[in-house]
Design a protein around this motif. Structure first.
Motif, PDB file in Angstrom:
ATOM      1  N   VAL A  21      37.516  30.828  47.841  1.00 19.95           N
ATOM      2  CA  VAL A  21      38.251  30.638  46.596  1.00 19.95           C
ATOM      3  C   VAL A  21      37.723  31.659  45.597  1.00 19.95           C
ATOM      4  CG1 VAL A  21      38.808  29.003  44.759  1.00 19.95           C
ATOM      5  CG2 VAL A  21      38.365  28.151  47.061  1.00 19.95           C
ATOM      6  N   ILE A  23      37.650  32.410  41.649  1.00 14.05           N
ATOM      7  CA  ILE A  23      37.849  31.758  40.363  1.00 14.05           C
ATOM      8  C   ILE A  23      37.559  32.751  39.241  1.00 14.05           C
ATOM      9  CG2 ILE A  23      37.002  29.917  38.846  1.00 14.05           C
ATOM     10  CD1 ILE A  23      38.496  28.836  41.226  1.00 14.05           C
ATOM     11  N   LEU A  38      42.384  29.858  38.781  1.00 12.93           N
ATOM     12  CA  LEU A  38      42.373  30.252  40.186  1.00 12.93           C
ATOM     13  C   LEU A  38      42.926  31.660  40.320  1.00 12.93           C
ATOM     14  CD1 LEU A  38      41.984  29.270  43.169  1.00 12.93           C
ATOM     15  CD2 LEU A  38      44.379  28.562  43.083  1.00 12.93           C
ATOM     16  N   THR A  40      42.505  33.532  43.492  1.00  9.69           N
ATOM     17  CA  THR A  40      42.991  33.580  44.867  1.00  9.69           C
ATOM     18  C   THR A  40      42.666  32.261  45.546  1.00  9.69           C
ATOM     19  OG1 THR A  40      42.541  35.964  44.964  1.00  9.69           O
ATOM     20  CG2 THR A  40      42.919  34.847  47.053  1.00  9.69           C
ATOM     21  N   SER A  41      43.676  31.669  46.127  1.00 10.96           N
ATOM     22  CA  SER A  41      43.516  30.378  46.800  1.00 10.96           C
ATOM     23  C   SER A  41      42.840  30.533  48.149  1.00 10.96           C
ATOM     24  CB  SER A  41      44.901  29.747  46.998  1.00 10.96           C
ATOM     25  OG  SER A  41      44.814  28.597  47.798  1.00 10.96           O
ATOM     26  N   SER A  42      42.174  29.477  48.547  1.00 17.01           N
ATOM     27  CA  SER A  42      41.573  29.415  49.879  1.00 17.01           C
ATOM     28  C   SER A  42      42.647  29.120  50.925  1.00 17.01           C
ATOM     29  CB  SER A  42      40.534  28.300  49.928  1.00 17.01           C
ATOM     30  OG  SER A  42      41.168  27.037  49.739  1.00 17.01           O
ATOM     31  N   THR A  45      44.610  23.286  49.043  1.00 16.46           N
ATOM     32  CA  THR A  45      44.621  22.744  47.688  1.00 16.46           C
ATOM     33  C   THR A  45      43.355  21.967  47.364  1.00 16.46           C
ATOM     34  OG1 THR A  45      47.025  22.613  47.771  1.00 16.46           O
ATOM     35  CG2 THR A  45      45.941  21.316  46.080  1.00 16.46           C
ATOM     36  N   ASP A  48      40.529  24.368  46.518  1.00 16.38           N
ATOM     37  CA  ASP A  48      40.794  25.037  45.243  1.00 16.38           C
ATOM     38  C   ASP A  48      40.529  24.099  44.070  1.00 16.38           C
ATOM     39  OD1 ASP A  48      41.656  27.099  46.892  1.00 16.38           O
ATOM     40  OD2 ASP A  48      43.788  26.750  46.506  1.00 16.38           O
ATOM     41  N   LYS A  49      41.106  22.901  44.123  1.00 11.97           N
ATOM     42  CA  LYS A  49      40.946  21.935  43.032  1.00 11.97           C
ATOM     43  C   LYS A  49      39.499  21.485  42.890  1.00 11.97           C
ATOM     44  CE  LYS A  49      45.580  19.987  42.767  1.00 11.97           C
ATOM     45  NZ  LYS A  49      46.386  18.758  42.857  1.00 11.97           N
ATOM     46  N   THR A  51      36.821  23.160  43.541  1.00  9.27           N
ATOM     47  CA  THR A  51      36.053  24.248  42.934  1.00  9.27           C
ATOM     48  C   THR A  51      36.264  24.272  41.427  1.00  9.27           C
ATOM     49  OG1 THR A  51      36.310  25.547  44.960  1.00  9.27           O
ATOM     50  CG2 THR A  51      35.610  26.730  42.976  1.00  9.27           C
TER      51      THR A  51
END
Length: 85
Positions: A21, A23, A38, A40-42, A45, A48-49, A51
Motif C-alpha cells: 500500500v 500512502i 491512498l 496506490t492500492s494493495s 480493500t 488499504d483501509k 493502513t
C-alpha cells in the motif's frame, strides 16, 4: 512511529492477502497531520483501509528538525504486507 502502529488486518491474514500500500501523508511543519490518502492500492480493500485507519490513530508527528514555518510537507509511505509461515 508508524511501524509500531501498523497491524496486519486479521481478515486479510485469514484470506491470505498480501501486498503493498502506498500512502500519502501531508504534515504541517509542527508535525500536525493535514491529510492522509491512498496513493496506490494493495488490491485489497481491507489492507488499504487498515493502513489508513492505523495512521489516523497518530495525533501528530515530531516537528520538522529545521525551520519551515507555514509549509506543508508531503511524504509517500510504502507499507508492505507479507505473510510469513
Amino acid at each position: 512511529q508508524i511501524k509500531n502502529i501498523i497491524k496486519y488486518a486479521k481478515i486479510s491474514k485469514d484470506r491470505n492477502q498480501s501486498g503493498r500500500v502506498l500512502i500519502s501523508i501531508s504534515l504541517k511543519s509542527n508535525g500536525d497531520i493535514l491529510k492522509i490518502s491512498l496513493e496506490t492500492s494493495s488490491g485489497f480493500t481491507a489492507l488499504d483501509k487498515s493502513t489508513i485507519n492505523s495512521i489516523k490513530k497518530i495525533k501528530s508527528f515530531k516537528p520538522a528538525p529545521f525551520e519551515s514555518n507555514h509549509k506543508v510537507h508531503t511524504f509517500i509511505l510504502p507499507v508492505n504486507y507479507i505473510l510469513e509461515n
